[in-house]
Design a protein around this motif. Structure first.
Motif, PDB file in Angstrom:
ATOM      1  N   ASP A 294      -0.189  -8.996   1.629  1.00 41.62           N
ATOM      2  CA  ASP A 294      -1.000  -9.000   2.731  1.00 41.62           C
ATOM      3  C   ASP A 294      -0.542  -7.766   3.496  1.00 41.62           C
ATOM      4  OD1 ASP A 294      -2.609 -10.859   2.229  1.00 41.62           O
ATOM      5  OD2 ASP A 294      -1.685 -12.161   3.557  1.00 41.62           O
ATOM      6  N   ALA A 295      -1.123  -6.988   4.405  1.00 42.49           N
ATOM      7  CA  ALA A 295      -0.465  -5.871   5.180  1.00 42.49           C
ATOM      8  C   ALA A 295      -1.062  -5.464   6.764  1.00 42.49           C
ATOM      9  CB  ALA A 295      -0.667  -4.645   4.276  1.00 42.49           C
TER      10      ALA A 295
ATOM     11  N   THR B 278       1.385   4.357   8.019  1.00 40.26           N
ATOM     12  CA  THR B 278       2.290   3.375   8.089  1.00 40.26           C
ATOM     13  C   THR B 278       1.804   1.990   7.671  1.00 40.26           C
ATOM     14  OG1 THR B 278       3.328   4.800   9.781  1.00 40.26           O
ATOM     15  CG2 THR B 278       4.199   2.407   9.402  1.00 40.26           C
ATOM     16  N   VAL B 279       2.493   1.536   6.783  1.00 42.60           N
ATOM     17  CA  VAL B 279       1.977   0.183   6.134  1.00 42.60           C
ATOM     18  C   VAL B 279       3.035  -0.731   6.142  1.00 42.60           C
ATOM     19  CG1 VAL B 279       1.016  -1.058   4.201  1.00 42.60           C
ATOM     20  CG2 VAL B 279       0.503   1.547   4.587  1.00 42.60           C
ATOM     21  N   VAL B 280       2.965  -2.115   6.774  1.00 42.10           N
ATOM     22  CA  VAL B 280       3.868  -3.081   6.971  1.00 42.10           C
ATOM     23  C   VAL B 280       3.221  -3.984   6.073  1.00 42.10           C
ATOM     24  CG1 VAL B 280       5.246  -4.700   8.295  1.00 42.10           C
ATOM     25  CG2 VAL B 280       4.457  -2.441   9.100  1.00 42.10           C
ATOM     26  N   THR B 281       3.758  -4.471   4.737  1.00 39.27           N
ATOM     27  CA  THR B 281       3.146  -5.193   3.692  1.00 39.27           C
ATOM     28  C   THR B 281       4.270  -6.250   2.999  1.00 39.27           C
ATOM     29  OG1 THR B 281       1.853  -5.063   1.763  1.00 39.27           O
ATOM     30  CG2 THR B 281       3.780  -3.354   1.800  1.00 39.27           C
ATOM     31  N   GLY B 282       3.835  -7.110   2.390  1.00 40.12           N
ATOM     32  CA  GLY B 282       4.489  -7.903   1.603  1.00 40.12           C
ATOM     33  C   GLY B 282       4.023  -9.373   1.579  1.00 40.12           C
ATOM     34  N   THR B 283       4.825 -10.295   0.902  1.00 40.58           N
ATOM     35  CA  THR B 283       4.363 -11.831   0.875  1.00 40.58           C
ATOM     36  C   THR B 283       4.728 -12.455   1.869  1.00 40.58           C
ATOM     37  OG1 THR B 283       6.618 -12.209   0.064  1.00 40.58           O
ATOM     38  CG2 THR B 283       4.966 -11.598  -1.562  1.00 40.58           C
ATOM     39  N   ALA B 284       5.307 -11.810   3.002  1.00 39.40           N
ATOM     40  CA  ALA B 284       5.753 -12.658   4.157  1.00 39.40           C
ATOM     41  C   ALA B 284       4.468 -12.780   5.121  1.00 39.40           C
ATOM     42  CB  ALA B 284       6.427 -11.640   5.259  1.00 39.40           C
TER      43      ALA B 284
END
Length: 188
Positions: A150-151, A161-167
Motif C-alpha cells: 500500500d502507499a 514522493t512515495v511512502v510504501t510497503g507492507t506496513a
C-alpha cells in the motif's frame, strides 16, 4: 543358445546403483547434521541488520535535482535497512530509504523526478489509486492499495514522493509525517 548372464548382470547393477545412491544420500545428510550441530546459531536473534544512512543522505542531498526527504525524529524502534541514490536511471534521479517498523513490517521512502505514474507503479509493485487521500503534515497524500504494498503518494512539480510497503497505513503515515528535506540527518 546359451545364457550369457547379461540380463541378470544388468538387474544386479541397477539394484547396486540404487543402493549406492541411497547410501550416498545418507552420508550427505549425516554430514549436514553434524555441521548443523557444531556451527553456532541462535534462532532468537533478529535477522534484520540495521544500517546507518547519514553519509548517503548527505551525498544524495548534494547531488539530487530535487529536495531529498528523510525522516527526522522516528522512534528507535524504526530500523533503517536499505538506502540508495541513483542520479540517472530510467525513472530519473531516484532516492530509496527502506525501514522495518516497530511491528517488523516494511516501509520505504521512494522519490523520483521521473514520470510519476510509471514510478509509483514500479515502487508500489502495482498498487492502484483508491480515490481517497490522507492528510499528513498538512499535505494531502493520495492513497494507493495493492496486492503487495500500500502507499501514500505526494506528487509535486519537481518530485514524486512515495511512502510504501507492507506496513499498515498508520505506520506509513507516521513515516510520511516524519519526512524532512532539511539539512538535519535522520536517525541512522
Amino acid at each position: 543358445m546359451g545364457d550369457d548372464g547379461t540380463v541378470a548382470s544388468t538387474a544386479s547393477k541397477g539394484r547396486q546403483t540404487a543402493r549406492d545412491m541411497v547410501l550416498s544420500m545418507l552420508v550427505i545428510l549425516l554430514g549436514v547434521g553434524v555441521v548443523y550441530l557444531f556451527i553456532p546459531h541462535d534462532d532468537s536473534l533478529d535477522p534484520v541488520r540495521p544500517i546507518t544512512y547519514d553519509m548517503e543522505l548527505v551525498t544524495a542531498r548534494r547531488a539530487a535535482p530535487y529536495p531529498i526527504a528523510a525522516p527526522v525524529g522516528l522512534p528507535e524502534t524504526w530500523r533503517a535497512t536499505s538506502v540508495r541514490y541513483r542520479g540517472q536511471s530510467d525513472q530519473g534521479a531516484v532516492w530509496h530509504l527502506g525501514f522495518m517498523d516497530p511491528d517488523n513490517e516494511y516501509a520505504a521512502v521512494e522519490q523520483s523526478d521521473g514520470e510519476p505514474e510509471r514510478f509509483v507503479g514500479e515502487v508500489t509493485r502495482g498498487a492502484e489509486p483508491t480515490g481517497r487521500t490522507r492528510t499528513v503534515g498538512g499535505r494531502e497524500w493520495e492513497r494507493y492499495e495493492g496486492p503487495t504494498y500500500d502507499a501514500l503518494v505526494l506528487k509535486e512539480a519537481e518530485v514524486t514522493t512515495v511512502v510504501t510497503g507492507t506496513a499498515p497505513l498508520d505506520s506509513l503515515a507516521q513515516l510520511a509525517a516524519a519526512l524532512s528535506t532539511g539539512e538535519g540527518t535522520g536517525k541512522g
